[in-house]
Design a protein around this motif. Structure first.
Motif, PDB file in Angstrom:
ATOM      1  N   GLN A  30       0.829  -1.206   0.000  1.00 48.09           N
ATOM      2  CA  GLN A  30       0.000   0.000   0.000  1.00 48.09           C
ATOM      3  C   GLN A  30       0.863   1.256   0.000  1.00 48.09           C
ATOM      4  OE1 GLN A  30      -2.684   0.383   3.326  1.00 48.09           O
ATOM      5  NE2 GLN A  30      -2.959   2.548   2.940  1.00 48.09           N
ATOM      6  N   SER A  41      -5.453   3.828  -6.813  1.00 53.18           N
ATOM      7  CA  SER A  41      -6.158   4.434  -5.679  1.00 53.18           C
ATOM      8  C   SER A  41      -6.317   3.397  -4.557  1.00 53.18           C
ATOM      9  CB  SER A  41      -7.535   4.908  -6.125  1.00 53.18           C
ATOM     10  OG  SER A  41      -8.347   3.790  -6.445  1.00 53.18           O
ATOM     11  N   MET A  42      -6.724   3.872  -3.391  1.00 50.55           N
ATOM     12  CA  MET A  42      -6.974   2.961  -2.272  1.00 50.55           C
ATOM     13  C   MET A  42      -8.126   2.020  -2.609  1.00 50.55           C
ATOM     14  SD  MET A  42      -5.813   2.025   0.551  1.00 50.55           S
ATOM     15  CE  MET A  42      -6.335   0.925   1.844  1.00 50.55           C
ATOM     16  N   SER A  43      -9.096   2.517  -3.335  1.00 52.00           N
ATOM     17  CA  SER A  43     -10.220   1.681  -3.752  1.00 52.00           C
ATOM     18  C   SER A  43      -9.740   0.554  -4.671  1.00 52.00           C
ATOM     19  CB  SER A  43     -11.266   2.537  -4.460  1.00 52.00           C
ATOM     20  OG  SER A  43     -12.319   1.744  -4.924  1.00 52.00           O
ATOM     21  N   THR A  46      -7.913  -2.052  -2.622  1.00 46.01           N
ATOM     22  CA  THR A  46      -8.852  -2.944  -1.949  1.00 46.01           C
ATOM     23  C   THR A  46      -9.374  -3.994  -2.926  1.00 46.01           C
ATOM     24  OG1 THR A  46      -9.484  -1.134  -0.490  1.00 46.01           O
ATOM     25  CG2 THR A  46     -10.966  -3.017  -0.569  1.00 46.01           C
ATOM     26  N   ASP A 129      -6.567  -0.842   7.730  1.00 41.34           N
ATOM     27  CA  ASP A 129      -6.519   0.019   6.543  1.00 41.34           C
ATOM     28  C   ASP A 129      -7.525  -0.426   5.485  1.00 41.34           C
ATOM     29  OD1 ASP A 129      -4.846   2.085   7.050  1.00 41.34           O
ATOM     30  OD2 ASP A 129      -3.355   1.540   5.548  1.00 41.34           O
ATOM     31  N   LEU A 130      -7.613  -1.732   5.247  1.00 43.70           N
ATOM     32  CA  LEU A 130      -8.572  -2.239   4.264  1.00 43.70           C
ATOM     33  C   LEU A 130     -10.009  -2.048   4.747  1.00 43.70           C
ATOM     34  CD1 LEU A 130      -6.781  -5.504   3.147  1.00 43.70           C
ATOM     35  CD2 LEU A 130      -7.095  -3.421   1.802  1.00 43.70           C
ATOM     36  N   LYS A 132     -11.235   0.361   6.465  1.00 45.09           N
ATOM     37  CA  LYS A 132     -11.663   1.742   6.245  1.00 45.09           C
ATOM     38  C   LYS A 132     -12.262   1.919   4.854  1.00 45.09           C
ATOM     39  CE  LYS A 132      -8.046   3.670   9.178  1.00 45.09           C
ATOM     40  NZ  LYS A 132      -6.759   4.388   9.158  1.00 45.09           N
ATOM     41  N   GLU A 133     -11.728   1.199   3.890  1.00 45.55           N
ATOM     42  CA  GLU A 133     -12.199   1.297   2.514  1.00 45.55           C
ATOM     43  C   GLU A 133     -13.363   0.339   2.246  1.00 45.55           C
ATOM     44  OE1 GLU A 133     -12.031   3.147  -1.136  1.00 45.55           O
ATOM     45  OE2 GLU A 133     -10.714   3.576   0.532  1.00 45.55           O
ATOM     46  N   ALA A 134     -13.357  -0.819   2.900  1.00 44.70           N
ATOM     47  CA  ALA A 134     -14.352  -1.847   2.609  1.00 44.70           C
ATOM     48  C   ALA A 134     -15.692  -1.590   3.300  1.00 44.70           C
ATOM     49  CB  ALA A 134     -13.823  -3.222   3.016  1.00 44.70           C
ATOM     50  N   VAL A 136     -18.139   0.663   3.844  1.00 48.82           N
ATOM     51  CA  VAL A 136     -18.631   1.951   3.379  1.00 48.82           C
ATOM     52  C   VAL A 136     -20.021   2.269   3.908  1.00 48.82           C
ATOM     53  CG1 VAL A 136     -17.209   1.976   1.309  1.00 48.82           C
ATOM     54  CG2 VAL A 136     -19.434   0.871   1.238  1.00 48.82           C
TER      55      VAL A 136
END
Length: 174
Positions: A30, A41-43, A46, A129-130, A132-134, A136
């Motif tokens: 990452q 991107s972070m998305s 993921t 960290d994942l 936070k993105e997953a 939603v």
């Protein structure tokens, strides 16, 4: 050409300074590909983790192949993949020769035991960290809870768990 060199060096660093397998490598991956080089991107990162669970091979190699392809096409995917495996290949070759001499060493055993806790910490860090993105919305949390119940109550094959999660995703989001 400069981009391919940067790609190789980024994944060489990931392969060199990561210890403990795919999930322990996630923070390094990452940092290099999302934060330092902003190749994805972070998305997308993921998504790579999710896709890596469905495809054969280690997450680091799958990530290298995906990012390399996105950044530099087929040559980029080859260069990134070579970068991530180079150090391991060299070290395994050397260790294979030396291991028979030192496999009973108390120092080697102690060092390996000392490294175990950091691997768990790296995996937890990657999870946070994942997450936070997953996560939603409430639906994603509900899907997670359903999958956790299934995993804890029955011995379910990982592929079936992914299929169930996909069906739940279609049900909740379509």
């Amino acid at each position: 050409m400069e981009l391919l060199i940067r790609l190789f060096i980024a994944f060489l660093k990931i392969g060199t300074f990561s210890f403990g397998g795919g999930y322990a490598m996630l923070p390094f991956i990452q940092k290099e590909i999302v934060e330092s080089n902003t190749w994805i991107s972070m998305s997308e990162f993921t998504d790579i983790i999710g896709i890596s669970q469905m495809t054969p091979g280690p997450v680091a190699i799958n990530s290298a192949t995906f990012v390399g392809y996105k950044v530099g096409g087929i040559i980029g995917s080859i260069i990134a993949t070579l970068g991530v495996i180079t150090t391991s290949f060299i070290l395994i070759t050397i260790i294979n020769k030396l291991l028979s001499k030192f496999k009973e060493s108390k120092v080697v055993k102690a060092a390996l035991l000392g490294m175990r806790p950091v691997l768990i910490a790296l995996i937890i860090y990657a999870f946070i960290d994942l997450a936070k993105e997953a996560y939603v919305d409430l639906k994603s949390i509900i899907i997670t809870l359903i999958i956790v119940v299934i995993l804890l109550s029955k011995k379910v094959h990982p592929i079936l768990v992914i299929v169930i999660a996909a069906i739940l995703g279609v049900f909740f989001y379509a």
